[in-house]
Design a protein around this motif. Structure first.
Motif, PDB file in Angstrom:
ATOM      1  N   GLN A 169     -22.818 -41.344 -22.852  1.00  0.00           N
ATOM      2  CA  GLN A 169     -21.961 -40.423 -22.083  1.00  0.00           C
ATOM      3  C   GLN A 169     -21.184 -39.354 -23.143  1.00  0.00           C
ATOM      4  O   GLN A 169     -21.361 -38.285 -22.862  1.00  0.00           O
ATOM      5  N   THR A 170     -21.012 -39.992 -24.173  1.00  0.00           N
ATOM      6  CA  THR A 170     -20.364 -38.885 -25.223  1.00  0.00           C
ATOM      7  C   THR A 170     -21.613 -37.705 -26.042  1.00  0.00           C
ATOM      8  O   THR A 170     -21.357 -36.687 -26.031  1.00  0.00           O
ATOM      9  N   GLU A 171     -22.771 -38.410 -26.019  1.00  0.00           N
ATOM     10  CA  GLU A 171     -23.629 -37.439 -26.549  1.00  0.00           C
ATOM     11  C   GLU A 171     -24.222 -36.428 -25.723  1.00  0.00           C
ATOM     12  O   GLU A 171     -24.518 -35.301 -25.953  1.00  0.00           O
ATOM     13  N   ALA A 172     -24.044 -36.790 -24.225  1.00  0.00           N
ATOM     14  CA  ALA A 172     -24.461 -35.993 -23.264  1.00  0.00           C
ATOM     15  C   ALA A 172     -23.473 -35.007 -23.059  1.00  0.00           C
ATOM     16  O   ALA A 172     -23.836 -33.784 -22.876  1.00  0.00           O
ATOM     17  N   GLY A 177     -22.116 -28.826 -24.626  1.00  0.00           N
ATOM     18  CA  GLY A 177     -21.219 -28.140 -25.219  1.00  0.00           C
ATOM     19  C   GLY A 177     -19.764 -28.217 -24.844  1.00  0.00           C
ATOM     20  O   GLY A 177     -18.794 -27.470 -25.195  1.00  0.00           O
ATOM     21  N   LEU A 178     -19.407 -29.651 -24.679  1.00  0.00           N
ATOM     22  CA  LEU A 178     -18.002 -30.219 -24.366  1.00  0.00           C
ATOM     23  C   LEU A 178     -17.257 -30.268 -25.653  1.00  0.00           C
ATOM     24  O   LEU A 178     -17.965 -31.043 -26.650  1.00  0.00           O
ATOM     25  N   GLY A 181     -11.814 -33.277 -26.767  1.00  0.00           N
ATOM     26  CA  GLY A 181     -10.977 -33.096 -25.548  1.00  0.00           C
ATOM     27  C   GLY A 181     -11.386 -33.248 -24.147  1.00  0.00           C
ATOM     28  O   GLY A 181     -10.816 -33.964 -23.449  1.00  0.00           O
ATOM     29  N   GLN A 182     -12.107 -32.236 -24.019  1.00  0.00           N
ATOM     30  CA  GLN A 182     -12.849 -32.052 -22.795  1.00  0.00           C
ATOM     31  C   GLN A 182     -13.618 -33.285 -22.473  1.00  0.00           C
ATOM     32  O   GLN A 182     -13.707 -33.694 -21.280  1.00  0.00           O
ATOM     33  N   THR A 183     -14.450 -33.852 -23.413  1.00  0.00           N
ATOM     34  CA  THR A 183     -14.981 -35.012 -23.232  1.00  0.00           C
ATOM     35  C   THR A 183     -14.471 -36.353 -22.839  1.00  0.00           C
ATOM     36  O   THR A 183     -14.845 -36.835 -21.750  1.00  0.00           O
ATOM     37  N   LEU A 188     -14.959 -39.544 -20.069  1.00  0.00           N
ATOM     38  CA  LEU A 188     -14.814 -40.944 -20.727  1.00  0.00           C
ATOM     39  C   LEU A 188     -13.322 -41.516 -20.000  1.00  0.00           C
ATOM     40  O   LEU A 188     -13.899 -42.667 -19.307  1.00  0.00           O
ATOM     41  N   LEU A 189     -12.490 -40.895 -19.865  1.00  0.00           N
ATOM     42  CA  LEU A 189     -11.296 -41.360 -19.011  1.00  0.00           C
ATOM     43  C   LEU A 189     -11.457 -41.813 -17.887  1.00  0.00           C
ATOM     44  O   LEU A 189     -11.389 -42.986 -17.301  1.00  0.00           O
ATOM     45  N   PRO A 190     -11.883 -40.921 -16.743  1.00  0.00           N
ATOM     46  CA  PRO A 190     -12.225 -41.268 -15.445  1.00  0.00           C
ATOM     47  C   PRO A 190     -13.109 -42.493 -15.169  1.00  0.00           C
ATOM     48  O   PRO A 190     -12.872 -43.239 -14.287  1.00  0.00           O
ATOM     49  N   GLN A 191     -14.209 -42.547 -16.260  1.00  0.00           N
ATOM     50  CA  GLN A 191     -15.161 -43.618 -16.042  1.00  0.00           C
ATOM     51  C   GLN A 191     -14.438 -44.929 -16.736  1.00  0.00           C
ATOM     52  O   GLN A 191     -14.759 -46.229 -16.086  1.00  0.00           O
ATOM     53  N   ALA A 192     -13.470 -45.037 -17.783  1.00  0.00           N
ATOM     54  CA  ALA A 192     -13.124 -46.153 -18.034  1.00  0.00           C
ATOM     55  C   ALA A 192     -11.861 -46.583 -17.358  1.00  0.00           C
ATOM     56  O   ALA A 192     -11.676 -47.988 -17.523  1.00  0.00           O
ATOM     57  N   VAL A 193     -11.210 -45.982 -16.424  1.00  0.00           N
ATOM     58  CA  VAL A 193     -10.128 -46.207 -15.753  1.00  0.00           C
ATOM     59  C   VAL A 193     -10.519 -47.618 -14.806  1.00  0.00           C
ATOM     60  O   VAL A 193      -9.682 -48.424 -14.661  1.00  0.00           O
TER      61      VAL A 193
END
Length: 303
Positions: A169-172, A177-178, A181-183, A188-193
């Motif tokens: 997820q982070t690598e993609a 180009g994110l 902070g944007q990542t 990450l946060l929306p999926q981790a919630v």
């Protein structure tokens, strides 16, 4: 049906499970009957002891004001601890070593101290170093202790929830180009919630229950403390404990039910429709794309 975690029980295992269930049910009934008999022997089941809970005075004078204070302290602690825990949890994943070090020290320090001790320290601090009045001081101390401890615990929950996501997820996100902070905020946060929600709700339940510690040690007029005053006036100690326990059970049940509903809603909103296009639909889409490209070329509008 077998799964990765266990095999389907056979006939003997099914009979054994049924036997264990029956034995457990019988033991539970016997335990409840024993408790009932002991309470009856001590005259704790007399109608006179339960009558105050039918009348409105016991509720309006003691229980409801205590419940309001419990909800006030728990709500304030939740509202402050949740974003504070998220900030410290994200800070522990920072690329800057000094940010990770400071946040990690703060989290580990307050997570290691019992919440009751934090309440006592906060009460003494407000008494000696601030102008907070004696009437408001217990509320401030309870909220402060709950926020410091639970923010540290929630920070670890947030950190673990983010780290549980696949690294792809982070690598993609970096590949398109994110920035970090944007990542974090968009990927990450929306999926981790969703993954963190059960643990977060468990901690919120702990916050509601831990408000009772302030009533025991620093005189905060929460639900359990108000029960003591009610029991002293009506001489119904055991019934008052049972009623307060039922109230706490209902509160936490409502909180967990809401969280379960929210979790299902979040999962449904992130789930794809699963619709599969047939061959004819795919051919229609391809024909439309080809026709659109020819029309663009014929009109001279292509780039």
């Amino acid at each position: 049906m077998s799964s990765v975690l266990y095999d389907t029980p056979g006939p003997r295992a099914k009979r054994r499970n049924v036997l264990f269930s029956v034995v457990f049910a019988v033991l539970l009934v016997l335990l409840l009957w024993w408790v009932w008999q002991k309470m009856d022997d001590k005259n704790q089941l007399e109608s006179a002891l339960w009558k105050p809970f039918v009348e409105s005075e016991a509720w309006t004078t003691y229980l409801l004001p205590g419940l309001v204070n419990t909800l006030k302290a728990a709500s304030l602690a939740m509202v402050i601890a949740l974003p504070l825990g998220a900030v410290f949890g994200i800070a522990r994943l920072s690329d800057h070593r000094w940010v990770r070090g400071v946040s990690g020290t703060v989290v580990e320090f307050f997570r290691a101290i019992p919440v009751l001790l934090l309440m006592l320290f906060a009460n003494e601090f407000y008494a000696r170093s601030t102008n907070v009045g004696s009437a408001e001081r217990p509320l401030y101390a309870v909220v402060t202790g709950l926020v410091l401890y639970n923010a540290a615990v929630l920070a670890e929950i947030v950190r673990a929830g983010i780290l549980s996501l696949p690294k792809g997820q982070t690598e993609a996100a970096y590949a398109i180009g994110l920035r970090k902070g944007q990542t974090m905020s968009s990927i990450l946060l929306p999926q981790a919630v969703t993954a963190m929600l059960p643990a977060i709700v468990s901690q919120l339940v702990v916050i509601v229950k831990d408000t009772a510690l302030g009533g025991v040690m620093i005189g905060f007029a929460e639900l359990l403390n108000s029960r003591g005053t009610l029991a002293a006036n009506y001489a119904n100690v055991v019934p008052s404990f049972i009623v307060v326990a039922v109230i706490f059970i209902l509160l936490n049940f409502l909180l967990t039910s809401f969280a379960s509903w929210l979790e299902r809603r979040l999962r449904r909103s992130k789930r794809s429709t699963g619709a599969v296009l047939g061959v004819d639909k795919v051919d229609d889409l391809n024909a439309a794309e080809v026709g659109g490209s020819y029309g663009t070329g014929a009109g001279g509008g292509g780039i």
